[in-house]
Design an enzyme around this catalytic site. Structure first.
Site, PDB file in Angstrom:
ATOM      1  N   GLN A   5       0.825  -1.200   0.000  1.00 38.68           N
ATOM      2  CA  GLN A   5       0.000   0.000   0.000  1.00 38.68           C
ATOM      3  C   GLN A   5       0.864   1.258   0.000  1.00 38.68           C
ATOM      4  OE1 GLN A   5      -3.263  -0.334   2.673  1.00 38.68           O
ATOM      5  NE2 GLN A   5      -3.997   1.735   2.362  1.00 38.68           N
ATOM      6  N   SER A  85       3.718  -6.525   2.630  1.00 36.64           N
ATOM      7  CA  SER A  85       2.390  -6.422   3.241  1.00 36.64           C
ATOM      8  C   SER A  85       1.344  -7.044   2.314  1.00 36.64           C
ATOM      9  CB  SER A  85       2.082  -4.966   3.596  1.00 36.64           C
ATOM     10  OG  SER A  85       0.948  -4.868   4.426  1.00 36.64           O
ATOM     11  N   LEU A  86       0.387  -6.256   1.774  1.00 42.20           N
ATOM     12  CA  LEU A  86      -0.613  -6.843   0.888  1.00 42.20           C
ATOM     13  C   LEU A  86       0.048  -7.533  -0.307  1.00 42.20           C
ATOM     14  CD1 LEU A  86      -1.515  -5.438  -2.117  1.00 42.20           C
ATOM     15  CD2 LEU A  86      -1.705  -3.481  -0.607  1.00 42.20           C
ATOM     16  N   ARG A 110      -9.519  -7.902   3.727  1.00 37.04           N
ATOM     17  CA  ARG A 110      -8.448  -7.508   4.641  1.00 37.04           C
ATOM     18  C   ARG A 110      -8.438  -5.992   4.827  1.00 37.04           C
ATOM     19  NH1 ARG A 110      -2.951  -5.908   3.636  1.00 37.04           N
ATOM     20  NH2 ARG A 110      -1.412  -6.732   5.119  1.00 37.04           N
ATOM     21  N   HIS A 195       0.256  -3.414  11.013  1.00 38.82           N
ATOM     22  CA  HIS A 195       1.337  -4.286  11.474  1.00 38.82           C
ATOM     23  C   HIS A 195       1.758  -3.960  12.905  1.00 38.82           C
ATOM     24  CE1 HIS A 195       1.524  -6.028   7.529  1.00 38.82           C
ATOM     25  NE2 HIS A 195       1.568  -4.813   7.001  1.00 38.82           N
ATOM     26  N   GLN A 244       0.643 -11.960   9.852  1.00 41.59           N
ATOM     27  CA  GLN A 244       1.168 -10.737   9.242  1.00 41.59           C
ATOM     28  C   GLN A 244       0.431  -9.478   9.711  1.00 41.59           C
ATOM     29  OE1 GLN A 244      -0.045  -8.908   5.671  1.00 41.59           O
ATOM     30  NE2 GLN A 244       1.630  -9.860   4.537  1.00 41.59           N
TER      31      GLN A 244
END
Length: 303
Positions: A5, A85-86, A110, A195, A244
């Site tokens: 992102q 991440s994503l 998510r 996170h 995660q």
């Protein structure tokens, strides 16, 4: 390497859809699966709609998946994949653990869960430049000693770490980092403390979403953010994607693992931007990286 992102921008992917049928088919399949004209938001905006977490995350995944659909036949052997991440979902889509449309649906869910967690307990994030991660971690621990939580959330490079947590604690940690020698501390525009422990309310919902989906074993190793280690089974992939949410993105460890799994390999960044290629140079000196985000870049790669 698949970006996370922040890489989104209005117009992303339109040139790919116009020049490559495989990319256009990928965007159309994801739109149909989501029941939302995501590609229109990607190509036309408005920006304030694209940057919403539940739009930005599947948009970036769709862009990565579209690039991969075009270049996959010519890439050859893949030693490993990793995503920030994503982007870890994008990496699993490339490895065949998930099909791209299913991955986009999971990432949209998510994003919704992360946004809701951020609304329930507002958080903040800030990028710390020019300070080693161990020192940043110490500053976060000191900032969390009185009230609130601050953690090292994205371990992006040896001298670049993103901190995340309660706004006051993140501010204190940033000030402490400056006192310890950080060159800059830059607040990030985010909808939550990603996170970090503040994302805990999203865990059960993501676990339920992942449980309802079949994961294949990846066709090549996908390196997990939460562990920095290679994932070779669909079962492990599910578990680590849940972890995660509240764990640091151990990007330095991910790239070090990739260098061990595929020494001397060329790194290909698929998706918008070239941030990961830039970070790689600071983690694995001498590594060769190619960024494939635009139709022109893809055409040069295929030529």
């Amino acid at each position: 390497m698949c970006p996370g992102q922040g890489a989104q921008r209005v117009g992303m992917g339109r040139d790919l859809a116009e020049r490559f049928p495989a990319a256009r088919d990928c965007f159309e399949a994801i739109d149909e699966r989501l029941g939302v004209a995501l590609s229109r938001i990607m190509w036309e905006g408005p920006e304030d709609e694209l940057v919403l977490t539940h739009n930005a995350q599947p948009a970036i995944l769709a862009h990565s998946a579209a690039v991969w659909a075009v270049v996959k036949p010519t890439v050859g052997s893949v030693g490993a994949a990793a995503g920030h991440s994503l982007g870890e979902y994008s990496a699993h889509a490339a490895a065949g653990t998930l099909d791209p449309s299913t991955a986009a649906a999971l990432v949209r869910r998510r994003g919704e869960l992360m946004y809701s967690a951020g609304r329930a307990r507002p958080g903040a994030m800030a990028a710390v430049m020019g300070l080693d991660t161990e020192t940043v971690d110490r500053a976060c621990n000191e900032a969390s000693a009185t009230d609130g939580v601050a953690v090292a959330a994205n371990l992006n490079a040896p001298d670049q770490t993103v901190i995340s947590g309660d706004p006051a604690a993140v501010t204190r940690a940033g000030e402490r980092c400056k006192a310890l020698g950080a060159k800059r501390v830059l607040p990030l525009k985010v909808s939550g403390a990603f996170h970090s422990p503040l994302m805990a309310p999203a865990v059960d919902g993501l676990h339920d979403a992942l449980t309802g989906v079949s994961f294949a074993d990846p066709s090549f190793p996908v390196i997990a953010n939460a562990s920095g280690e290679a994932v070779r089974t669909g079962l492990d992939a599910k578990r680590l994607l849940v972890d995660q949410l509240t764990s640091p993105v151990r990007w330095v460890a991910c790239m070090q693992t990739a260098a061990t799994l595929a020494p001397g390999a060329t790194y290909i960044e698929i998706g918008p931007g070239a941030v990961l290629a830039g970070l790689l140079k600071r983690i694995v000196p001498g590594a060769t990286a190619i960024s494939l985000g635009t139709a022109d870049e893809v055409e040069r790669f295929l030529a």
